[in-house]
Design a protein around this motif. Sequence first.
Motif, short mmCIF file in Angstrom:
data_model
loop_
_atom_site.label_atom_id
_atom_site.label_comp_id
_atom_site.label_asym_id
_atom_site.label_seq_id
_atom_site.Cartn_x
_atom_site.Cartn_y
_atom_site.Cartn_z
N ILE A 86 -8.93 7.39 -5.27
CA ILE A 86 -7.60 7.43 -4.63
C ILE A 86 -7.35 8.77 -3.95
CG2 ILE A 86 -6.65 5.65 -6.15
CD1 ILE A 86 -4.96 7.99 -7.41
N ARG A 87 -7.95 9.84 -4.48
CA ARG A 87 -7.82 11.13 -3.80
C ARG A 87 -8.49 11.09 -2.42
NH1 ARG A 87 -8.71 13.07 -9.03
NH2 ARG A 87 -10.92 13.44 -8.61
N GLU A 88 -9.57 10.30 -2.31
CA GLU A 88 -10.23 10.16 -1.01
C GLU A 88 -9.30 9.50 0.01
OE1 GLU A 88 -13.86 8.05 -1.62
OE2 GLU A 88 -14.88 9.79 -2.46
N HIS A 89 -8.31 8.79 -0.47
CA HIS A 89 -7.31 8.17 0.40
C HIS A 89 -6.15 9.11 0.67
CE1 HIS A 89 -8.84 4.01 0.50
NE2 HIS A 89 -9.39 4.33 -0.64
N GLY A 90 -6.21 10.31 0.13
CA GLY A 90 -5.15 11.28 0.36
C GLY A 90 -3.94 11.09 -0.53
N ILE A 91 -4.10 10.36 -1.61
CA ILE A 91 -3.00 10.12 -2.54
C ILE A 91 -3.30 10.86 -3.83
CG2 ILE A 91 -1.68 8.37 -3.79
CD1 ILE A 91 -2.50 6.42 -1.52
N GLU A 92 -2.33 11.64 -4.26
CA GLU A 92 -2.56 12.54 -5.39
C GLU A 92 -2.49 11.84 -6.74
OE1 GLU A 92 -0.58 16.62 -7.05
OE2 GLU A 92 -0.44 16.17 -4.91
N ARG A 93 -1.54 10.91 -6.90
CA ARG A 93 -1.31 10.33 -8.21
C ARG A 93 -1.32 8.81 -8.15
NH1 ARG A 93 3.74 13.16 -10.82
NH2 ARG A 93 3.55 11.16 -11.85
N ILE A 94 -1.83 8.21 -9.20
CA ILE A 94 -1.88 6.76 -9.32
C ILE A 94 -0.49 6.15 -9.22
CG2 ILE A 94 -2.33 4.88 -10.97
CD1 ILE A 94 -4.87 6.41 -11.79
N GLU A 95 0.51 6.84 -9.76
CA GLU A 95 1.87 6.33 -9.74
C GLU A 95 2.42 6.14 -8.33
OE1 GLU A 95 0.96 9.18 -11.51
OE2 GLU A 95 0.71 8.09 -13.39
N ASN A 96 1.80 6.79 -7.34
CA ASN A 96 2.25 6.70 -5.95
C ASN A 96 1.62 5.52 -5.20
OD1 ASN A 96 3.68 9.02 -6.46
ND2 ASN A 96 2.16 10.36 -5.54
N ILE A 97 0.79 4.76 -5.87
CA ILE A 97 0.09 3.64 -5.22
C ILE A 97 0.80 2.34 -5.56
CG2 ILE A 97 -2.06 2.33 -5.18
CD1 ILE A 97 -3.51 4.95 -5.71
N ASP A 98 1.05 1.55 -4.53
CA ASP A 98 1.64 0.22 -4.74
C ASP A 98 0.56 -0.80 -5.08
OD1 ASP A 98 4.32 0.99 -4.17
OD2 ASP A 98 3.82 0.99 -2.03
N LEU A 99 -0.58 -0.71 -4.39
CA LEU A 99 -1.66 -1.67 -4.61
C LEU A 99 -2.98 -1.03 -4.25
CD1 LEU A 99 -2.40 -4.68 -5.24
CD2 LEU A 99 -2.23 -5.08 -2.78
N ALA A 100 -3.96 -1.14 -5.13
CA ALA A 100 -5.33 -0.71 -4.84
C ALA A 100 -6.25 -1.86 -5.20
CB ALA A 100 -5.70 0.54 -5.64
N MET A 101 -7.09 -2.23 -4.24
CA MET A 101 -7.99 -3.37 -4.41
C MET A 101 -9.43 -2.92 -4.20
SD MET A 101 -6.01 -6.07 -4.92
CE MET A 101 -7.05 -7.47 -4.58
N LEU A 102 -10.31 -3.37 -5.09
CA LEU A 102 -11.74 -3.24 -4.85
C LEU A 102 -12.13 -4.47 -4.05
CD1 LEU A 102 -14.47 -1.86 -5.30
CD2 LEU A 102 -14.66 -3.16 -7.43
N GLU A 103 -12.48 -4.25 -2.79
CA GLU A 103 -12.79 -5.37 -1.89
C GLU A 103 -14.20 -5.89 -2.17
OE1 GLU A 103 -10.39 -6.55 -0.29
OE2 GLU A 103 -8.99 -4.90 -0.03
N VAL A 104 -14.51 -7.06 -1.63
CA VAL A 104 -15.80 -7.68 -1.91
C VAL A 104 -16.96 -6.88 -1.33
CG1 VAL A 104 -14.88 -10.01 -2.12
CG2 VAL A 104 -15.68 -9.23 0.10
N ASP A 105 -16.69 -6.03 -0.35
CA ASP A 105 -17.76 -5.22 0.22
C ASP A 105 -17.93 -3.89 -0.50
OD1 ASP A 105 -15.52 -3.81 1.07
OD2 ASP A 105 -15.96 -3.99 3.20
N GLY A 106 -17.19 -3.68 -1.60
CA GLY A 106 -17.32 -2.46 -2.38
C GLY A 106 -16.37 -1.36 -1.98
N ASN A 107 -15.63 -1.53 -0.90
CA ASN A 107 -14.65 -0.54 -0.48
C ASN A 107 -13.36 -0.72 -1.27
OD1 ASN A 107 -16.00 0.87 1.72
ND2 ASN A 107 -15.96 -1.11 2.75
N ILE A 108 -12.56 0.34 -1.30
CA ILE A 108 -11.26 0.28 -1.96
C ILE A 108 -10.18 0.37 -0.89
CG2 ILE A 108 -9.67 1.43 -3.53
CD1 ILE A 108 -12.09 2.43 -5.07
N SER A 109 -9.27 -0.60 -0.89
CA SER A 109 -8.10 -0.57 -0.01
C SER A 109 -6.91 -0.13 -0.83
CB SER A 109 -7.84 -1.97 0.57
OG SER A 109 -8.89 -2.35 1.41
#
Length: 171
Positions: free
Chosen positions: A122-145
């Motif tokens: 999530i830090r790679e997405h520029g987000i510091e804390r998990i609490e600031n994320i609404d939704l994180a998905m491990l996509e079928v291609d292995g990427n995280i949205s």
Amino acid sequence: MAPYIDLVLRAVSVYLFIIFAIRLFGKKELAQLSVIDLVFILLISNAVQNAMVGPDTSLVGGLVAAGALFVVNFGLKKLIGRYDSIGKLIQGEPIMLIYRGVVQEKNLLSAGFTHAELEAAIREHGIERIENIDLAMLEVDGNISVLSDDFKTKSRRKRVHKTLQSPNATT
């Protein structure tokens, strides 16, 4: 002509076996292979070479096997694109890792992530804390949205940590 049909059948069989073995034992994002992953892939390719071409080590034999792999790969991609059920069988489904700032522990475990790996991702997405994320998905291609800012900001990175995706994972 019969020897070439044998080559095609061998190559297709090995191709399908490796697809299902990767699906069964997990898949990795190819962008960040570890040394162990790279060695594994090299050894697998060496191990199945003889199974594909048998005693035929000629140029034509190799080209026939490679051609068969290209054709089957093209056909399989078309099937995956056309039929969702085939795509789910081969690629799996996305896995929800975080919802409204809460880590989905069961899904995290089934995806093979540690908390440290998730936090780094999530830090790679520029987000510091998990609490600031609404939704994180491990996509079928292995990427995280990642969706944040009340589901308004989407971030998707091409790199993902060395994680295995479980074939039995649920969202």
